[in-house]
Motif scaffolding. Structure first.
Motif, PDB file in Angstrom:
ATOM      1  N   LEU A  30       3.172   3.909 -11.312  1.00 43.26           N
ATOM      2  CA  LEU A  30       3.797   2.731 -10.708  1.00 43.26           C
ATOM      3  C   LEU A  30       4.532   3.186  -9.464  1.00 43.26           C
ATOM      4  O   LEU A  30       5.342   4.122  -9.507  1.00 43.26           O
ATOM      5  N   LEU A  31       4.230   2.544  -8.344  1.00 39.68           N
ATOM      6  CA  LEU A  31       4.876   2.863  -7.080  1.00 39.68           C
ATOM      7  C   LEU A  31       5.875   1.787  -6.692  1.00 39.68           C
ATOM      8  O   LEU A  31       5.671   0.606  -6.971  1.00 39.68           O
ATOM      9  N   LYS A  32       6.931   2.200  -6.049  1.00 38.71           N
ATOM     10  CA  LYS A  32       7.824   1.279  -5.365  1.00 38.71           C
ATOM     11  C   LYS A  32       7.336   1.191  -3.927  1.00 38.71           C
ATOM     12  O   LYS A  32       7.271   2.198  -3.222  1.00 38.71           O
ATOM     13  N   VAL A  33       6.958   0.004  -3.481  1.00 40.33           N
ATOM     14  CA  VAL A  33       6.378  -0.162  -2.145  1.00 40.33           C
ATOM     15  C   VAL A  33       7.461   0.042  -1.086  1.00 40.33           C
ATOM     16  O   VAL A  33       8.508  -0.600  -1.119  1.00 40.33           O
ATOM     17  N   ARG A  34       7.181   0.931  -0.143  1.00 35.14           N
ATOM     18  CA  ARG A  34       8.098   1.176   0.970  1.00 35.14           C
ATOM     19  C   ARG A  34       7.721   0.342   2.195  1.00 35.14           C
ATOM     20  O   ARG A  34       8.584  -0.162   2.912  1.00 35.14           O
ATOM     21  N   ARG A  35       6.413   0.200   2.413  1.00 36.82           N
ATOM     22  CA  ARG A  35       5.934  -0.563   3.564  1.00 36.82           C
ATOM     23  C   ARG A  35       4.485  -0.968   3.309  1.00 36.82           C
ATOM     24  O   ARG A  35       3.712  -0.210   2.726  1.00 36.82           O
ATOM     25  N   THR A  36       4.137  -2.175   3.717  1.00 33.53           N
ATOM     26  CA  THR A  36       2.754  -2.636   3.591  1.00 33.53           C
ATOM     27  C   THR A  36       2.390  -3.436   4.839  1.00 33.53           C
ATOM     28  O   THR A  36       3.258  -4.054   5.471  1.00 33.53           O
ATOM     29  N   GLU A  61      -2.965  -2.250   2.354  1.00 31.38           N
ATOM     30  CA  GLU A  61      -2.505  -1.172   3.232  1.00 31.38           C
ATOM     31  C   GLU A  61      -1.048  -0.892   2.890  1.00 31.38           C
ATOM     32  O   GLU A  61      -0.186  -1.738   3.123  1.00 31.38           O
ATOM     33  N   MET A  62      -0.757   0.295   2.365  1.00 26.10           N
ATOM     34  CA  MET A  62       0.611   0.514   1.894  1.00 26.10           C
ATOM     35  C   MET A  62       0.939   1.993   1.754  1.00 26.10           C
ATOM     36  O   MET A  62       0.049   2.833   1.671  1.00 26.10           O
ATOM     37  N   VAL A  63       2.236   2.254   1.725  1.00 22.12           N
ATOM     38  CA  VAL A  63       2.771   3.546   1.311  1.00 22.12           C
ATOM     39  C   VAL A  63       3.912   3.251   0.352  1.00 22.12           C
ATOM     40  O   VAL A  63       4.697   2.315   0.558  1.00 22.12           O
ATOM     41  N   GLY A  64       3.962   3.995  -0.737  1.00 25.80           N
ATOM     42  CA  GLY A  64       5.005   3.761  -1.732  1.00 25.80           C
ATOM     43  C   GLY A  64       5.547   5.077  -2.251  1.00 25.80           C
ATOM     44  O   GLY A  64       5.004   6.149  -1.971  1.00 25.80           O
ATOM     45  N   GLU A  65       6.621   4.982  -3.007  1.00 26.78           N
ATOM     46  CA  GLU A  65       7.164   6.172  -3.653  1.00 26.78           C
ATOM     47  C   GLU A  65       7.017   6.028  -5.158  1.00 26.78           C
ATOM     48  O   GLU A  65       7.082   4.909  -5.698  1.00 26.78           O
ATOM     49  N   ILE A  66       6.761   7.129  -5.811  1.00 27.04           N
ATOM     50  CA  ILE A  66       6.501   7.102  -7.246  1.00 27.04           C
ATOM     51  C   ILE A  66       7.747   6.653  -8.001  1.00 27.04           C
ATOM     52  O   ILE A  66       8.810   7.253  -7.888  1.00 27.04           O
ATOM     53  N   ALA A  67       7.606   5.563  -8.755  1.00 30.52           N
ATOM     54  CA  ALA A  67       8.697   5.068  -9.592  1.00 30.52           C
ATOM     55  C   ALA A  67       8.560   5.586 -11.024  1.00 30.52           C
ATOM     56  O   ALA A  67       9.554   5.897 -11.670  1.00 30.52           O
ATOM     57  N   GLU A  68       7.311   5.663 -11.512  1.00 32.24           N
ATOM     58  CA  GLU A  68       7.082   6.166 -12.864  1.00 32.24           C
ATOM     59  C   GLU A  68       5.649   6.678 -12.970  1.00 32.24           C
ATOM     60  O   GLU A  68       4.711   6.069 -12.432  1.00 32.24           O
ATOM     61  N   LEU A  69       5.485   7.787 -13.664  1.00 35.22           N
ATOM     62  CA  LEU A  69       4.179   8.409 -13.851  1.00 35.22           C
ATOM     63  C   LEU A  69       3.690   8.192 -15.271  1.00 35.22           C
ATOM     64  O   LEU A  69       4.457   8.328 -16.235  1.00 35.22           O
ATOM     65  N   ASP A  86       8.218  11.028  -4.827  1.00 38.00           N
ATOM     66  CA  ASP A  86       7.279  11.442  -3.781  1.00 38.00           C
ATOM     67  C   ASP A  86       6.617  10.221  -3.151  1.00 38.00           C
ATOM     68  O   ASP A  86       6.363   9.214  -3.823  1.00 38.00           O
ATOM     69  N   ARG A  87       6.332  10.330  -1.850  1.00 35.32           N
ATOM     70  CA  ARG A  87       5.601   9.263  -1.164  1.00 35.32           C
ATOM     71  C   ARG A  87       4.103   9.428  -1.425  1.00 35.32           C
ATOM     72  O   ARG A  87       3.560  10.522  -1.343  1.00 35.32           O
ATOM     73  N   ILE A  88       3.458   8.290  -1.687  1.00 36.07           N
ATOM     74  CA  ILE A  88       2.051   8.277  -2.076  1.00 36.07           C
ATOM     75  C   ILE A  88       1.331   7.168  -1.318  1.00 36.07           C
ATOM     76  O   ILE A  88       1.898   6.101  -1.071  1.00 36.07           O
ATOM     77  N   THR A  89       0.076   7.429  -0.957  1.00 34.87           N
ATOM     78  CA  THR A  89      -0.807   6.336  -0.545  1.00 34.87           C
ATOM     79  C   THR A  89      -2.101   6.474  -1.329  1.00 34.87           C
ATOM     80  O   THR A  89      -2.511   7.585  -1.685  1.00 34.87           O
ATOM     81  N   SER A  90      -2.715   5.353  -1.640  1.00 35.88           N
ATOM     82  CA  SER A  90      -3.910   5.361  -2.487  1.00 35.88           C
ATOM     83  C   SER A  90      -5.018   4.569  -1.826  1.00 35.88           C
ATOM     84  O   SER A  90      -4.780   3.754  -0.922  1.00 35.88           O
ATOM     85  N   THR A  91      -6.251   4.807  -2.272  1.00 30.65           N
ATOM     86  CA  THR A  91      -7.348   3.967  -1.797  1.00 30.65           C
ATOM     87  C   THR A  91      -7.113   2.544  -2.295  1.00 30.65           C
ATOM     88  O   THR A  91      -6.456   2.336  -3.316  1.00 30.65           O
ATOM     89  N   TYR A  92      -7.661   1.589  -1.588  1.00 33.83           N
ATOM     90  CA  TYR A  92      -7.458   0.196  -1.979  1.00 33.83           C
ATOM     91  C   TYR A  92      -8.547  -0.282  -2.944  1.00 33.83           C
ATOM     92  O   TYR A  92      -8.635  -1.469  -3.270  1.00 33.83           O
ATOM     93  N   PHE A  93      -9.345   0.648  -3.427  1.00 32.09           N
ATOM     94  CA  PHE A  93     -10.426   0.338  -4.354  1.00 32.09           C
ATOM     95  C   PHE A  93     -10.500   1.464  -5.380  1.00 32.09           C
ATOM     96  O   PHE A  93      -9.968   2.557  -5.162  1.00 32.09           O
ATOM     97  N   GLN A  94     -11.145   1.210  -6.486  1.00 25.31           N
ATOM     98  CA  GLN A  94     -11.313   2.268  -7.476  1.00 25.31           C
ATOM     99  C   GLN A  94     -12.720   2.846  -7.405  1.00 25.31           C
ATOM    100  O   GLN A  94     -13.631   2.244  -6.826  1.00 25.31           O
TER     101      GLN A  94
END
Length: 362
Positions: A30-36, A61-69, A86-94
């Motif tokens: 689960l990420l906390k969104v920093r910017r989208t 389109e986003m960058v977030g920080e890890i809230a829970e793993l 930690d700051r994370i970005t992920s693909t928008y698809f699986q």
């Protein structure tokens, strides 16, 4: 604890709702969104132009920080250790790795790519898109840690425009010393210009808006062609030939999303050249095309949708190495608070801003 989700109830109508934060399953986070950011695909859905998506949670389109793993989520997809904060970005698809396309190695064409995309907020785990305070990253979604020198403003768009054009240029096998003509100087075009320049190519960019052409020069364009000065396809093709020793470009890229640009593209490319089509994504938008010319010139066409997920890592590495060289932050020309997310969409649709970015209050 609860988080906020902006859900499109119908085209051009958004409501913010509160939901309990989900506990991530094994392999998820689960990420906390920093910017989208507001991408063109969101505008397409927002205006009601998508054939099936008429409601749901938007944003990718986003960058977030890890809230829970979730259990077992110890590293990103490059093997780098991760932790909460930690700051994370992920693909928008699986990438399911099980469908027919994945079994063929065509991970960008995964048949289950959008299994969790644009779902109603009421359906758990609620945080399906990045237009929310939090974002749920499922186990089959590739994600990477963001290098420290990449600001949020830049990292937020790495998983879309940059990764997409990077993938397209490598599919076309752009080589050092070759020429590339890019149709469109929006976000896709500017990113493509920078990547092509770093590959050692001669970069030509076509657009009809003067400020966009000036930006293209900042992103590595050696030559720009103003559609107001060269107003017909014939004039633009002739100008490209003048800039490429009378041959045409080795590689062409359609990044404008205008159907007519596609049919023009094969006139800009040299015999034996390669042509990458990314901008046109809406079925049913028609244009005339000369298949005989394509055959006579033996042009190879590469239609590109999404990208192989590890290209997100390649894009982050590219940004880390070139963050001081190109003005990536300048691509964002509109910033909005989360409470003004509907305004961000409306202004983007009206083209009052080229790229809107949404931030979240602490």
């Amino acid at each position: 604890m609860k988080g906020k989700v902006a859900e499109m109830k119908q085209p051009e109508k958004m409501e913010v709702e509160n939901y309990d934060l989900p506990r991530p399953e094994k392999g998820a986070m689960l990420l906390k969104v920093r910017r989208t950011n507001v991408c063109g695909s969101e505008i397409h859905i927002w205006k009601g132009h998508h054939p099936t998506k008429k409601q749901g949670v938007l944003g990718h389109e986003m960058v977030g920080e890890i809230a829970e793993l979730g259990e077992g989520t110890l590293t990103d997809f490059s093997g780098e250790e991760i932790k909460v904060g930690d700051r994370i970005t992920s693909t928008y698809f699986q990438t399911c790795r099980k469908c027919a396309m994945c079994r063929k190695g065509a991970f960008n064409l995964c048949e289950n790519a959008y299994e969790f995309w644009n779902k109603p907020a009421a359906e758990a785990p609620h945080f399906h898109g990045s237009f929310a305070s939090h974002y749920y990253v499922h186990p089959d979604v590739y994600f990477y840690k963001v290098p420290d020198n990449i600001p949020d403003k830049v990292a937020a768009s790495a998983n879309c425009a940059l990764s997409q054009v990077y993938f397209g240029l490598e599919r076309a096998d752009l080589k050092y010393g070759e020429s590339v003509v890019i149709q469109g100087a929006g976000g896709l075009g500017l990113n493509a210009a920078a990547v092509a320049k770093e590959k050692g190519a001669i970069v030509i960019v076509i657009d009809g808006v003067a400020p966009r052409l000036e930006n293209a020069k900042k992103f590595g364009a050696d030559h720009v062609i103003d559609m107001n000065e060269y107003s017909t396809p014939e004039e633009r093709a002739e100008r490209v030939k003048e800039l490429t020793d009378g041959e045409g470009a080795d590689v062409g890229m359609e990044l404008s999303g205008v159907p007519a640009a596609f049919q023009e593209g094969i006139h800009l490319v040299a015999s034996g050249g390669r042509y990458v089509s990314i901008g046109n994504i809406s079925p049913g938008q028609m244009t005339e095309f000369d298949p005989g010319l394509m055959t006579r010139k033996s042009i190879t066409i590469y239609p590109i949708v999404r990208y192989h997920p590890w290209f997100l890592k390649k894009s982050l590495d590219f940004l880390e190495q070139n963050i001081e060289k190109y003005p990536f932050e300048d691509m964002i020309d509109g910033e909005f608070d989360f409470k003004n997310i509907q305004e961000a969409l409306d202004q983007s649709a009206a083209r009052k801003v080229n790229r809107a970015s949404i931030t979240f209050e602490e």
